[in-house]
Design a protein around this motif. Structure first.
Motif, PDB file in Angstrom:
ATOM      1  N   LYS A 132       7.340  20.255 -14.703  1.00  0.00           N
ATOM      2  CA  LYS A 132       8.194  21.696 -14.546  1.00  0.00           C
ATOM      3  C   LYS A 132       7.326  21.520 -13.004  1.00  0.00           C
ATOM      4  O   LYS A 132       6.183  20.766 -12.315  1.00  0.00           O
ATOM      5  N   PRO A 133       7.335  22.631 -12.357  1.00  0.00           N
ATOM      6  CA  PRO A 133       7.303  23.075 -11.069  1.00  0.00           C
ATOM      7  C   PRO A 133       5.644  23.017 -10.570  1.00  0.00           C
ATOM      8  O   PRO A 133       5.304  22.531  -9.559  1.00  0.00           O
ATOM      9  N   GLU A 134       5.269  23.828 -11.428  1.00  0.00           N
ATOM     10  CA  GLU A 134       3.753  23.768 -11.555  1.00  0.00           C
ATOM     11  C   GLU A 134       3.397  22.759 -11.684  1.00  0.00           C
ATOM     12  O   GLU A 134       1.534  22.166 -11.323  1.00  0.00           O
ATOM     13  N   LYS A 135       3.378  21.205 -11.585  1.00  0.00           N
ATOM     14  CA  LYS A 135       2.741  19.951 -11.893  1.00  0.00           C
ATOM     15  C   LYS A 135       3.278  19.319 -11.008  1.00  0.00           C
ATOM     16  O   LYS A 135       2.754  17.882 -10.718  1.00  0.00           O
ATOM     17  N   ILE A 136       4.225  19.670 -10.133  1.00  0.00           N
ATOM     18  CA  ILE A 136       5.344  18.938  -9.038  1.00  0.00           C
ATOM     19  C   ILE A 136       4.369  18.329  -7.815  1.00  0.00           C
ATOM     20  O   ILE A 136       4.290  17.041  -7.694  1.00  0.00           O
ATOM     21  N   GLN A 137       3.447  19.684  -7.719  1.00  0.00           N
ATOM     22  CA  GLN A 137       2.855  18.994  -6.089  1.00  0.00           C
ATOM     23  C   GLN A 137       1.175  18.264  -6.214  1.00  0.00           C
ATOM     24  O   GLN A 137       1.519  16.949  -5.611  1.00  0.00           O
ATOM     25  N   THR A 138       0.736  18.502  -7.643  1.00  0.00           N
ATOM     26  CA  THR A 138      -0.027  17.565  -8.121  1.00  0.00           C
ATOM     27  C   THR A 138       0.170  15.424  -8.280  1.00  0.00           C
ATOM     28  O   THR A 138      -0.254  15.046  -7.840  1.00  0.00           O
ATOM     29  N   ALA A 139       1.333  15.770  -8.905  1.00  0.00           N
ATOM     30  CA  ALA A 139       2.701  14.779  -9.288  1.00  0.00           C
ATOM     31  C   ALA A 139       2.184  13.808  -7.717  1.00  0.00           C
ATOM     32  O   ALA A 139       2.571  12.365  -7.406  1.00  0.00           O
ATOM     33  N   LEU A 140       2.470  14.578  -6.670  1.00  0.00           N
ATOM     34  CA  LEU A 140       3.017  14.259  -5.681  1.00  0.00           C
ATOM     35  C   LEU A 140       1.820  13.219  -5.160  1.00  0.00           C
ATOM     36  O   LEU A 140       1.525  12.480  -3.743  1.00  0.00           O
ATOM     37  N   ASN A 141       0.978  14.104  -5.147  1.00  0.00           N
ATOM     38  CA  ASN A 141      -0.565  13.529  -4.014  1.00  0.00           C
ATOM     39  C   ASN A 141      -1.168  12.322  -4.544  1.00  0.00           C
ATOM     40  O   ASN A 141      -1.928  12.238  -4.864  1.00  0.00           O
ATOM     41  N   ASN A 142      -0.515  12.041  -6.113  1.00  0.00           N
ATOM     42  CA  ASN A 142      -1.062  10.729  -6.504  1.00  0.00           C
ATOM     43  C   ASN A 142      -0.756  10.252  -8.099  1.00  0.00           C
ATOM     44  O   ASN A 142       0.169   9.330  -6.454  1.00  0.00           O
ATOM     45  N   PHE A 143       0.133  10.151  -8.754  1.00  0.00           N
ATOM     46  CA  PHE A 143       0.985   8.896  -9.182  1.00  0.00           C
ATOM     47  C   PHE A 143       2.180   8.715  -8.265  1.00  0.00           C
ATOM     48  O   PHE A 143       2.333   7.433  -8.221  1.00  0.00           O
ATOM     49  N   PHE A 144       2.819  10.016  -7.990  1.00  0.00           N
ATOM     50  CA  PHE A 144       4.058   9.355  -6.954  1.00  0.00           C
ATOM     51  C   PHE A 144       3.933   9.672  -5.291  1.00  0.00           C
ATOM     52  O   PHE A 144       4.873   9.888  -5.299  1.00  0.00           O
ATOM     53  N   LYS A 145       3.405   8.285  -5.234  1.00  0.00           N
ATOM     54  CA  LYS A 145       2.614   8.393  -3.511  1.00  0.00           C
ATOM     55  C   LYS A 145       4.398   6.949  -3.520  1.00  0.00           C
ATOM     56  O   LYS A 145       3.716   6.304  -3.969  1.00  0.00           O
ATOM     57  N   ALA A 146       5.040   7.323  -2.675  1.00  0.00           N
ATOM     58  CA  ALA A 146       5.677   6.538  -2.073  1.00  0.00           C
ATOM     59  C   ALA A 146       5.349   5.089  -1.859  1.00  0.00           C
ATOM     60  O   ALA A 146       5.682   4.220  -2.885  1.00  0.00           O
ATOM     61  N   ASP A 147       3.939   4.788  -1.699  1.00  0.00           N
ATOM     62  CA  ASP A 147       3.295   3.343  -1.703  1.00  0.00           C
ATOM     63  C   ASP A 147       2.389   2.552  -3.810  1.00  0.00           C
ATOM     64  O   ASP A 147       3.004   1.494  -3.567  1.00  0.00           O
ATOM     65  N   HIS A 148       3.444   3.192  -4.457  1.00  0.00           N
ATOM     66  CA  HIS A 148       2.673   3.267  -5.413  1.00  0.00           C
ATOM     67  C   HIS A 148       3.523   2.973  -6.446  1.00  0.00           C
ATOM     68  O   HIS A 148       3.649   2.288  -7.670  1.00  0.00           O
ATOM     69  N   ILE A 149       4.709   3.662  -6.183  1.00  0.00           N
ATOM     70  CA  ILE A 149       6.272   4.072  -6.769  1.00  0.00           C
ATOM     71  C   ILE A 149       6.727   2.574  -6.062  1.00  0.00           C
ATOM     72  O   ILE A 149       7.354   1.286  -7.023  1.00  0.00           O
ATOM     73  N   LEU A 150       6.631   1.938  -4.530  1.00  0.00           N
ATOM     74  CA  LEU A 150       7.358   0.663  -4.485  1.00  0.00           C
ATOM     75  C   LEU A 150       6.550  -0.557  -5.164  1.00  0.00           C
ATOM     76  O   LEU A 150       7.042  -1.538  -5.811  1.00  0.00           O
ATOM     77  N   GLN A 151       4.872  -1.038  -5.159  1.00  0.00           N
ATOM     78  CA  GLN A 151       4.752  -1.305  -6.040  1.00  0.00           C
ATOM     79  C   GLN A 151       4.359  -1.569  -8.002  1.00  0.00           C
ATOM     80  O   GLN A 151       4.627  -2.553  -8.236  1.00  0.00           O
ATOM     81  N   LEU A 152       4.572  -0.687  -7.703  1.00  0.00           N
ATOM     82  CA  LEU A 152       5.223  -0.626  -9.607  1.00  0.00           C
ATOM     83  C   LEU A 152       6.655  -0.884  -9.586  1.00  0.00           C
ATOM     84  O   LEU A 152       7.077  -1.506 -10.473  1.00  0.00           O
ATOM     85  N   ARG A 153       7.157  -0.456  -8.916  1.00  0.00           N
ATOM     86  CA  ARG A 153       8.877  -1.074  -8.858  1.00  0.00           C
ATOM     87  C   ARG A 153       8.976  -2.802  -8.914  1.00  0.00           C
ATOM     88  O   ARG A 153       9.635  -3.284  -9.564  1.00  0.00           O
ATOM     89  N   GLU A 154       7.560  -3.338  -8.040  1.00  0.00           N
ATOM     90  CA  GLU A 154       8.111  -4.652  -7.589  1.00  0.00           C
ATOM     91  C   GLU A 154       7.435  -5.398  -9.243  1.00  0.00           C
ATOM     92  O   GLU A 154       7.860  -6.176  -9.442  1.00  0.00           O
ATOM     93  N   LEU A 155       6.496  -4.673  -9.559  1.00  0.00           N
ATOM     94  CA  LEU A 155       6.041  -5.378 -10.713  1.00  0.00           C
ATOM     95  C   LEU A 155       7.146  -5.235 -11.958  1.00  0.00           C
ATOM     96  O   LEU A 155       7.543  -6.346 -12.799  1.00  0.00           O
ATOM     97  N   ALA A 156       7.707  -4.334 -11.908  1.00  0.00           N
ATOM     98  CA  ALA A 156       9.231  -3.960 -13.626  1.00  0.00           C
ATOM     99  C   ALA A 156      10.029  -4.834 -12.920  1.00  0.00           C
ATOM    100  O   ALA A 156      10.492  -6.195 -13.876  1.00  0.00           O
TER     101      ALA A 156
END
Length: 374
Positions: free
Chosen positions: A196-220
């Motif tokens: 939901k819109p109110e959760k987007i910025q928090t997600a971008l600042n935490n779990f959905f950082k580009a470097d986090h996503i790249l590392q999780l993608r590598e694990l997958a």
């Protein structure tokens, strides 16, 4: 024909496998990559081809494009329960088994069931459905795999509480990766297709950082590649005389070190599609009447964790730890012994302690490898 005859056992295994339903798992690097969407697309394709497919449990998270795909698909009503004053619903396992569809879609594999349910976890529900001969398609995110728990925590800073044992993936007949680039996933998030819109910025600042996503993608990607290799190993006959790996994880009553050794060894055993064991040598100073209650509790929890991840637990009583390790390794035809990294300089440990000294001397005269897990 005796039960120990390998050919007879192989035939029995084939019979059991043929009776069990087929199991397909979609893996993603995070929420929002499209696992549920893909499962529903597949359900429509199966239905068009005359397959009796039903929705056992789907979580659309109110995403319109996903929710719209439910139209035209037969849905098995969920089980309604009251818990702490709220009406909640769960997968109705008995209804699935009674209706006996050819294929059932069950989302959120790592979900924890409401207290009082027959099974604690949804993956246990799925195994029950498979044993009834029903084919299952399910989905899970890479961060929910037990042996990757510490690695995911180091990447994201978040310890995922809901997890599935690696052995559940080992049961799967097919594991498919749902892949997106980091930019594509972040774009989906910003467009409001994940939260939901109110959760987007928090997600971008935490779990959905580009470097986090790249590392999780590598694990997958690594996990799915490992599953493919395991399938090749199991379905293509091994060369005569080839070495079958067996791993022995040696743990102490130290909670965090033991858990780390268990998870790391589970990853190794999973990669090699090998049998593995967890050994705890109980010395006189940790006998039942002397060991502290908290250490007993930690040991029990770690034994449970190892069992869920597919290990066989070995407990022996011995005042000589290195002798006990070698004896068990020889008895079980272990190829690799795994130990935790000592808290002090390794060279000093080797020089100063009889355990490492004796263990290294014994291993130098054998074909057993020693792995120090960092």
């Amino acid at each position: 024909m005796p039960e120990t005859n390998p050919s007879a056992q192989h035939f029995l295994d084939l019979i059991k496998k043929s009776r069990r339903g087929k199991f397909k798992i979609y893996i993603g690097m995070s929420a929002g990559v499209g696992k549920t969407f893909r499962m529903l697309q597949e359900a429509h394709a199966l239905l068009r081809n005359g397959i009796d497919v039903k929705i056992g449990y789907i979580e659309t998270h109110n995403r319109k494009e996903t929710h719209d795909l439910l139209d035209g698909l037969p849905v098995i009503p969920r089980r309604r329960l009251f818990y702490k004053g709220k009406e909640l619903d769960e997968l109705d396992v008995q209804a699935v088994i009674s209706l006996r569809p050819e294929v059932v879609i069950v989302d959120e594999l790592a979900h924890t069931n409401i207290e009082g349910s027959k099974n604690d976890k949804r993956w246990q529900d799925v195994l029950e459905i498979l044993e009834a001969g029903i084919n299952v398609i399910s989905a899970v995110n890479i961060q929910h795999i037990e042996s990757l728990n510490e690695e995911v925590k180091s990447i994201t800073g978040v310890e995922v509480k809901e997890r599935i044992p690696d052995s559940v993936l080992g049961v799967a007949d097919e594991v498919v990766n749902i892949d997106l680039t980091a930019d594509e996933l972040i774009t989906r998030l910003k467009e409001g297709k994940i939260y939901k819109p109110e959760k987007i910025q928090t997600a971008l600042n935490n779990f959905f950082k580009a470097d986090h996503i790249l590392q999780l993608r590598e694990l997958a990607l690594k996990e799915v590649a490992s599953q493919v290799e395991r399938k090749v190993e199991s379905e293509i006959p091994r060369l005569v005389g080839s070495k079958r790996e067996k791993f022995l994880a040696c743990i102490s009553s130290n909670e965090s070190t033991a858990r780390h050794v268990i998870r790391k060894t589970a990853r190794l055993a999973s990669y090699y599609n090998s049998k593995w064991f967890v050994l705890y040598v109980q010395t006189p100073r940790e006998s039942q009447d002397k060991i502290a209650l908290d250490k007993q509790r930690h040991l029990i929890n770690n034994f449970k964790l190892a069992t869920e991840m597919g290990a066989e637990i070995i407990r022996v009583q011995d005042s000589n730890i290195s002798e006990a390790i070698i004896q068990v390794a020889e008895q079980r035809q272990i190829t690799t012994i795994c130990l935790g990294k000592p808290h002090i300089n390794l060279l000093r440990v080797i020089l100063a302690t009889n355990v490492f000294n004796n263990l290294l001397k014994k291993l130098s005269a054998s074909d057993i490898d020693l792995v120090i897990l960092s």
